[in-house]
Design an enzyme around this catalytic site. Structure first.
Site, PDB file in Angstrom:
ATOM      1  N   SER A  24       0.828  -1.220   0.000  1.00 47.19           N
ATOM      2  CA  SER A  24       0.000   0.000   0.000  1.00 47.19           C
ATOM      3  C   SER A  24       0.857   1.263   0.000  1.00 47.19           C
ATOM      4  O   SER A  24       0.314   2.365  -0.099  1.00 47.19           O
ATOM      5  CB  SER A  24      -0.954   0.005   1.196  1.00 47.19           C
ATOM      6  OG  SER A  24      -0.253  -0.182   2.406  1.00 47.19           O
ATOM      7  N   ASN A 111      -1.975  -2.824  13.146  1.00 46.15           N
ATOM      8  CA  ASN A 111      -3.438  -2.694  13.134  1.00 46.15           C
ATOM      9  C   ASN A 111      -3.917  -1.448  13.880  1.00 46.15           C
ATOM     10  O   ASN A 111      -4.801  -0.733  13.402  1.00 46.15           O
ATOM     11  CB  ASN A 111      -4.086  -3.948  13.726  1.00 46.15           C
ATOM     12  CG  ASN A 111      -3.774  -5.174  12.889  1.00 46.15           C
ATOM     13  OD1 ASN A 111      -3.237  -5.051  11.786  1.00 46.15           O
ATOM     14  ND2 ASN A 111      -4.102  -6.356  13.412  1.00 46.15           N
ATOM     15  N   THR A 156     -41.206  24.909  -8.744  1.00 50.91           N
ATOM     16  CA  THR A 156     -41.337  23.507  -8.323  1.00 50.91           C
ATOM     17  C   THR A 156     -41.536  22.734  -9.628  1.00 50.91           C
ATOM     18  O   THR A 156     -42.104  23.278 -10.580  1.00 50.91           O
ATOM     19  CB  THR A 156     -42.548  23.293  -7.386  1.00 50.91           C
ATOM     20  OG1 THR A 156     -43.735  23.660  -8.089  1.00 50.91           O
ATOM     21  CG2 THR A 156     -42.450  24.137  -6.120  1.00 50.91           C
ATOM     22  N   LYS A 284     -18.552  29.742 -28.389  1.00 48.99           N
ATOM     23  CA  LYS A 284     -19.074  29.090 -27.185  1.00 48.99           C
ATOM     24  C   LYS A 284     -18.331  29.432 -25.914  1.00 48.99           C
ATOM     25  O   LYS A 284     -17.133  29.636 -25.889  1.00 48.99           O
ATOM     26  CB  LYS A 284     -19.070  27.570 -27.357  1.00 48.99           C
ATOM     27  CG  LYS A 284     -20.100  27.151 -28.361  1.00 48.99           C
ATOM     28  CD  LYS A 284     -20.723  25.835 -28.049  1.00 48.99           C
ATOM     29  CE  LYS A 284     -21.451  25.752 -26.736  1.00 48.99           C
ATOM     30  NZ  LYS A 284     -21.712  24.377 -26.406  1.00 48.99           N
ATOM     31  N   ASN A 286     -18.494  27.625 -22.226  1.00 44.95           N
ATOM     32  CA  ASN A 286     -19.112  26.478 -21.560  1.00 44.95           C
ATOM     33  C   ASN A 286     -18.932  26.509 -20.045  1.00 44.95           C
ATOM     34  O   ASN A 286     -17.868  26.886 -19.559  1.00 44.95           O
ATOM     35  CB  ASN A 286     -18.503  25.177 -22.100  1.00 44.95           C
ATOM     36  CG  ASN A 286     -18.815  24.962 -23.568  1.00 44.95           C
ATOM     37  OD1 ASN A 286     -19.866  25.389 -24.036  1.00 44.95           O
ATOM     38  ND2 ASN A 286     -17.898  24.332 -24.283  1.00 44.95           N
ATOM     39  N   GLU A 291     -20.223  21.828 -14.295  1.00 41.18           N
ATOM     40  CA  GLU A 291     -20.456  20.476 -14.827  1.00 41.18           C
ATOM     41  C   GLU A 291     -19.531  19.464 -14.156  1.00 41.18           C
ATOM     42  O   GLU A 291     -19.936  18.353 -13.801  1.00 41.18           O
ATOM     43  CB  GLU A 291     -20.236  20.452 -16.344  1.00 41.18           C
ATOM     44  CG  GLU A 291     -21.365  21.127 -17.109  1.00 41.18           C
ATOM     45  CD  GLU A 291     -21.035  21.300 -18.595  1.00 41.18           C
ATOM     46  OE1 GLU A 291     -21.963  21.404 -19.376  1.00 41.18           O
ATOM     47  OE2 GLU A 291     -19.846  21.347 -18.957  1.00 41.18           O
ATOM     48  N   TYR A 318      -9.041  -7.104  12.415  1.00 41.54           N
ATOM     49  CA  TYR A 318      -8.460  -6.586  11.175  1.00 41.54           C
ATOM     50  C   TYR A 318      -8.437  -7.662  10.091  1.00 41.54           C
ATOM     51  O   TYR A 318      -8.132  -8.824  10.346  1.00 41.54           O
ATOM     52  CB  TYR A 318      -7.023  -6.072  11.423  1.00 41.54           C
ATOM     53  CG  TYR A 318      -6.379  -5.539  10.152  1.00 41.54           C
ATOM     54  CD1 TYR A 318      -6.621  -4.239   9.724  1.00 41.54           C
ATOM     55  CD2 TYR A 318      -5.575  -6.349   9.353  1.00 41.54           C
ATOM     56  CE1 TYR A 318      -6.071  -3.753   8.548  1.00 41.54           C
ATOM     57  CE2 TYR A 318      -5.010  -5.879   8.176  1.00 41.54           C
ATOM     58  CZ  TYR A 318      -5.265  -4.582   7.770  1.00 41.54           C
ATOM     59  OH  TYR A 318      -4.726  -4.102   6.607  1.00 41.54           O
ATOM     60  N   GLN A 323      -7.347  -2.634   3.866  1.00 41.04           N
ATOM     61  CA  GLN A 323      -6.378  -1.766   3.212  1.00 41.04           C
ATOM     62  C   GLN A 323      -7.034  -1.021   2.040  1.00 41.04           C
ATOM     63  O   GLN A 323      -6.541   0.013   1.588  1.00 41.04           O
ATOM     64  CB  GLN A 323      -5.190  -2.608   2.735  1.00 41.04           C
ATOM     65  CG  GLN A 323      -4.086  -1.808   2.081  1.00 41.04           C
ATOM     66  CD  GLN A 323      -2.817  -2.621   1.942  1.00 41.04           C
ATOM     67  OE1 GLN A 323      -2.111  -2.848   2.922  1.00 41.04           O
ATOM     68  NE2 GLN A 323      -2.531  -3.097   0.745  1.00 41.04           N
ATOM     69  N   LYS A 326      -8.487   3.142   1.938  1.00 41.73           N
ATOM     70  CA  LYS A 326      -7.809   4.441   1.886  1.00 41.73           C
ATOM     71  C   LYS A 326      -7.982   5.225   0.599  1.00 41.73           C
ATOM     72  O   LYS A 326      -8.273   6.423   0.635  1.00 41.73           O
ATOM     73  CB  LYS A 326      -6.309   4.252   2.145  1.00 41.73           C
ATOM     74  CG  LYS A 326      -6.027   3.974   3.601  1.00 41.73           C
ATOM     75  CD  LYS A 326      -4.577   3.654   3.816  1.00 41.73           C
ATOM     76  CE  LYS A 326      -4.408   2.728   4.989  1.00 41.73           C
ATOM     77  NZ  LYS A 326      -5.160   1.447   4.884  1.00 41.73           N
TER      78      LYS A 326
HETATM   79  N1  ARG Z   1      -1.123  -1.443   5.097  1.00 40.67           N
HETATM   80  C1  ARG Z   1      -2.061  -1.961   6.011  1.00 40.67           C
HETATM   81  C2  ARG Z   1      -3.413  -1.299   5.830  1.00 40.67           C
HETATM   82  O1  ARG Z   1      -3.443  -0.273   5.251  1.00 40.67           O
HETATM   83  C3  ARG Z   1      -1.607  -1.754   7.413  1.00 40.67           C
HETATM   84  C4  ARG Z   1      -2.122  -2.722   8.399  1.00 40.67           C
HETATM   85  C5  ARG Z   1      -1.558  -4.071   8.133  1.00 40.67           C
HETATM   86  N2  ARG Z   1      -1.795  -4.980   9.206  1.00 40.67           N
HETATM   87  C6  ARG Z   1      -1.586  -6.259   9.028  1.00 40.67           C
HETATM   88  N3  ARG Z   1      -1.787  -7.010  10.064  1.00 40.67           N
HETATM   89  N4  ARG Z   1      -1.262  -6.769   7.902  1.00 40.67           N
HETATM   90  O2  ARG Z   1      -4.426  -1.800   6.234  1.00 40.67           O
END
Ligand code: ARG
Length: 464
Positions: A24, A111, A156, A284, A286, A291, A318, A323, A326
């Site tokens: 990640s 975690n 309306t 034009k 725009n 938009e 977890y 992951q 994000k």
């Molecule tokens: N990169 C992981 C995430 O974003 C971090 C946590 C990983 N924990 C694990 N036990 N593998 O979730």
């Protein structure tokens, strides 16, 4: 390097494909600041509790401060093959300060570490977005105050309904943004609890103090239950939902700006700073910005649904699925931030075409309800009867090619003898608008009252 830090059970080198899927770092590196701040607080607590020595603590602090500098000055690029930001920073720290760096992960797991970093990111951005919302409210209020006498047809079903003023219309959006602000702030309060010290899922046998880290990081208190904490992504869902709702409001305003700047309306002109041209049609101009704001709403909604879907079947605690939490949040935060900035500029710079708006009020018999209201008030007719008499007046106006506000007293009295002299003045659109003086209504005085009320609210927020 990362392989060495955390793979006691793994004897073979990972497949390159596993790394592509698993790592990640390419996207979670934007959490470097939160990760370092979290580690600083954790190390401080370990030292306070006598779990690591003062010397180790000092080395860790020095190392982390250097890493922060290295990242910010572009020396440490965070583009290695470390699994994630946590591994990358811990690895670099250990390179720098040796054994002291290896002690940092005592009483901590990735975690709770990721739960902390991500929560800090969400909390920080919740505040930043809330600030931008306040700026947008300030601008909307200014436009509202300036245009509290400018009439346009309130609609309306996108059909002309009753005359309102443009300030009133802007105050509707200011009210939505106020609720959005409150929604962000309420999420902030609800989620302002510290995850660190939960370790992998069950807490730790070390004599830690979660209170110390919580205080140091500006949280209200440590979270209650560690099993919940390492599996909880409600805070991320909340910011996604809050952004989606806010973007839905932005999208509705954008939709209106797009319509209003079309030649069929011509009610507003967006500044050239916020319009683009066509590559083939030289004439034009725009409305790409509204938009795009409307379009980006689809994208943030997707991010919300994606995370809801990722989370729905996960057992405690977890799971690596998490992951996937994000990128959507990063994307929604970036989108929301940019959208609010550009919206504020666009609203501040747009021109309100007063004549066009007011001219449009002569289409659609906007003051018809006032005739019915008059008959109820003055002739004591049941509203439904008054409604039908008014319908006849509208039909007469249509037949004559006039707006109801242009009918003469004789015209009106030909429909019903109970219609008296004062009615013609009542049917004037401005009179109709200003007759709506019930609380929260469109009369200019009521609109200005709304401006004042929201200004008072803003003062209390901006002073903080
Ligand atoms: N990169 C992981 C995430 O974003 C971090 C946590 C990983 N924990 C694990 N036990 N593998 O979730």
């Amino acid at each position: 390097m990362s392989q060495k830090i955390a793979s006691a059970r793994i004897s073979q080198k990972s497949s390159a494909l596993l790394q592509d899927l698993n790592n990640s770092l390419p996207f979670d590196k934007i959490l470097y600041k939160e990760d370092i701040e979290g580690s600083q607080a954790h190390a401080y607590m370990l030292c306070e509790q006598g779990i690591i020595s003062k010397e180790d603590y000092e080395q860790i602090q020095r190392g982390l401060a250097e890493i922060l500098d290295e990242v910010e000055s572009g020396i440490f690029l965070l583009d290695g093959d470390d699994e994630d930001i946590h591994m990358a920073i811990e690895g670099r720290l250990t390179q720098k300060v040796g054994d002291a760096g290896k002690r940092l992960h005592t009483a901590r797991s990735r975690n709770d570490q990721v739960a902390l970093d991500f929560r800090l990111y969400v909390q920080n951005n919740t505040k930043a977005i809330s600030g931008l919302l306040l700026e947008n409210i300030v601008t909307l209020i200014k436009v509202a105050e300036k245009n509290a006498e400018v009439m346009l047809p309130g609609m309306t079903h996108l059909q002309h309904a009753q005359p309102i003023n443009f300030g009133y219309h802007m105050m509707a959006y200011a009210s939505m943004f106020k609720r959005d602000y409150e929604r962000f702030m309420s999420s902030y309060e609800r989620n302002n609890y510290s995850p660190i010290g939960c370790a992998a899922l069950a807490g730790t046998p070390h004599n830690i103090s979660r209170q110390i880290t919580s205080d140091k990081l500006g949280f209200t208190a440590p979270t209650l239950n560690c099993l919940d904490t390492v599996s909880d992504r409600d805070f991320a869902l909340e910011i996604l939902f809050n952004i989606s709702t806010m973007m839905m409001h932005i999208s509705r305003l954008s939709e209106e700006l797009i319509l209003w700047s079309a030649s069929e309306f011509g009610w507003v002109t967006l500044s050239d700073r916020h319009a683009t041209g066509s590559s083939i049609m030289p004439q034009k101009k725009n409305p790409d910005i509204p938009e795009l704001l409307r379009g980006k709403t689809g994208r943030v909604n997707g991010n919300l649904v994606a995370l809801l879907t990722v989370m729905k079947g996960l057992p405690l605690a977890y799971n690596k699925d998490m992951q996937e939490d994000k990128e959507g949040v990063f994307d929604s935060v970036r989108t929301a931030t940019l959208s609010l900035q550009v919206l504020e500029e666009m609203i501040a710079d747009m021109t309100v075409n007063v004549n066009q708006m007011e001219k449009a009020c002569m289409i659609g018999h906007l003051s018809a309800t006032d005739l019915a209201d008059y008959l109820v008030k003055v002739a004591n007719l049941p509203f439904r009867d008054a409604y039908h008499i008014t319908g006849d007046a509208v039909n007469l106006a249509e037949k004559k090619g006039l707006d109801i506000s242009e009918l003469s007293l004789e015209d009106l009295q030909s429909i019903d003898g109970r219609i008296g002299e004062g009615v013609v003045a009542l049917l004037d659109n401005r009179a109709s608008m200003n007759a709506r003086i019930s609380e929260g209504g469109t009369a200019t005085v009521r609109t200005l009252e709304q401006v004042e009320s929201l200004n008072g609210w803003l003062d209390s927020k901006i002073k903080i």
